[in-house]
Design an enzyme around this catalytic site. Structure first.
Site, PDB file in Angstrom:
ATOM      1  N   ARG A   4      -9.777   5.741  10.378  1.00 21.60           N
ATOM      2  CA  ARG A   4      -8.456   5.546  10.595  1.00 21.60           C
ATOM      3  C   ARG A   4      -7.576   6.640  11.414  1.00 21.60           C
ATOM      4  NH1 ARG A   4      -6.441   2.775   6.409  1.00 21.60           N
ATOM      5  NH2 ARG A   4      -7.623   1.101   5.620  1.00 21.60           N
ATOM      6  N   HIS A  42     -11.361   7.358   4.431  1.00 24.80           N
ATOM      7  CA  HIS A  42     -10.520   8.472   4.648  1.00 24.80           C
ATOM      8  C   HIS A  42     -11.351   9.881   4.226  1.00 24.80           C
ATOM      9  CE1 HIS A  42      -6.593   6.006   4.472  1.00 24.80           C
ATOM     10  NE2 HIS A  42      -6.706   6.600   5.826  1.00 24.80           N
ATOM     11  N   CYS A  46      -5.187   9.536  -3.296  1.00 29.44           N
ATOM     12  CA  CYS A  46      -4.266   8.451  -2.605  1.00 29.44           C
ATOM     13  C   CYS A  46      -2.851   8.440  -3.049  1.00 29.44           C
ATOM     14  CB  CYS A  46      -4.829   7.348  -2.432  1.00 29.44           C
ATOM     15  SG  CYS A  46      -6.588   7.175  -1.529  1.00 29.44           S
ATOM     16  N   ASP A  71       0.682  -1.099   0.139  1.00 32.48           N
ATOM     17  CA  ASP A  71       0.055   0.116   0.042  1.00 32.48           C
ATOM     18  C   ASP A  71       0.738   1.299  -0.017  1.00 32.48           C
ATOM     19  OD1 ASP A  71      -2.411  -1.481   0.008  1.00 32.48           O
ATOM     20  OD2 ASP A  71      -2.919  -0.948   1.865  1.00 32.48           O
ATOM     21  N   ARG A 111       0.327  -1.399   7.577  1.00 36.45           N
ATOM     22  CA  ARG A 111       0.787  -0.458   7.176  1.00 36.45           C
ATOM     23  C   ARG A 111       1.750   0.395   7.930  1.00 36.45           C
ATOM     24  NH1 ARG A 111      -3.160   3.089   3.414  1.00 36.45           N
ATOM     25  NH2 ARG A 111      -1.051   3.695   2.616  1.00 36.45           N
TER      26      ARG A 111
END
Length: 275
Positions: free
Chosen positions: A139, A168, A266, A69, A94
């Site tokens: 998140r 997000h 992103c 990611d 992550r």
């Protein structure tokens, strides 16, 4: 029609050399669905070349094996006035990305601040004019908003996300014009709590309101330089509204990267240097 002005930007990106969907931490991810890394690389390259063709500066961070990611560079940090607020990821998968991005900035001469609170960089922190909009709910912890305000000295407006598909802030809200004199956003009301919808309506009465179809195409994961806007091909309603407001929408397909839950924004971390 308003005349829009493009301004030079500096971005940080990461090639999806190791991209795959090997775990599930958002509703878009499905480990049983085939992921075509070569196609992801091709789509990413088009996005990268688009920025260069527009005259923007794009720095590249080396991808790290085992961090699929990492291509979603926007999550790696938040940079305001040349100060880097590091990401501190919620999920263990992550977690190593935060230090990797922070090291890149430190190695390139930036002042970095190691976050004490959980936050996922520009995924949940977007700058609109002189204000930072900060998401929470999935998140990023709201406590990070205070940490960010103390670090930057800027107003931070907290917004609560309530729809897991838009986990997000940058999946439910796009910054179209970041000029403090006339800031403009687009957003999807269904991604926010009723209170946050009221805040957005009061602050940005001229905002573009995205349709369900725009949101489902991840159309709000868009990147604007003030005139030209990279949008998902499926965000057709948004493209029409952008043209009506004097913007130039440019469809860039990031469908393979969408399998991991991300689009153009992103993949794009904006580096805002000292004014």
């Amino acid at each position: 029609m308003t005349t829009r002005t493009a301004t030079p930007r500096r971005y940080l990106m990461c090639r999806p050399e190791h991209y795959t969907v090997s775990y599930e931490i958002n509703p878009w991810m499905d480990v049983t669905r085939y992921t075509d890394r070569d196609l992801a690389l091709q789509q990413w390259e088009v996005l990268y070349r688009t920025y260069l063709d527009w005259g923007h500066t794009v720095d590249l961070i080396d991808p790290v094996p085992g961090l699929p990611d990492m291509v979603y560079a926007a999550n790696g940090a938040t940079v305001v006035d040349g100060v880097v607020y590091s990401a501190r990821f919620r999920y263990a998968e992550r977690a190593p990305e935060g230090p990797a991005y922070q090291k890149w900035f430190a190695d390139h001469g930036f002042v970095t601040h190691t976050a004490a609170e959980i936050n996922e960089g520009e995924g949940d922190i977007l700058m609109v004019g002189d204000v930072l909009l900060a998401g929470s709910g999935f998140r990023t912890d709201r406590a990070s908003h205070r940490e960010l305000a103390d670090l930057t000295g800027r107003e931070v407006v907290s917004l609560e996300l309530v729809n897991g598909h838009y986990y997000h802030l940058d999946t439910a809200l796009a910054v179209l014009d970041s000029d403090p004199a006339h800031p403009l956003i687009a957003y999807y009301p269904g991604g926010f709590s009723e209170e946050s919808q009221r805040v957005l309506a009061e602050r940005y009465p001229d905002a573009i309101i995205a349709t369900d179809r725009d949101a489902e195409a991840l159309g709000l994961n868009a990147v604007s330089d003030g005139r030209r806007v990279v949008v998902a091909p499926g965000a057709t309603d948004l493209a029409v509204e952008l043209r009506n407001r004097g913007f130039e929408p440019h469809a860039v397909d990031t469908s393979e990267l969408l399998k991991g839950g991300g689009g153009a924004k992103c993949c794009t971390l904006e580096i805002r240097e000292v004014r």
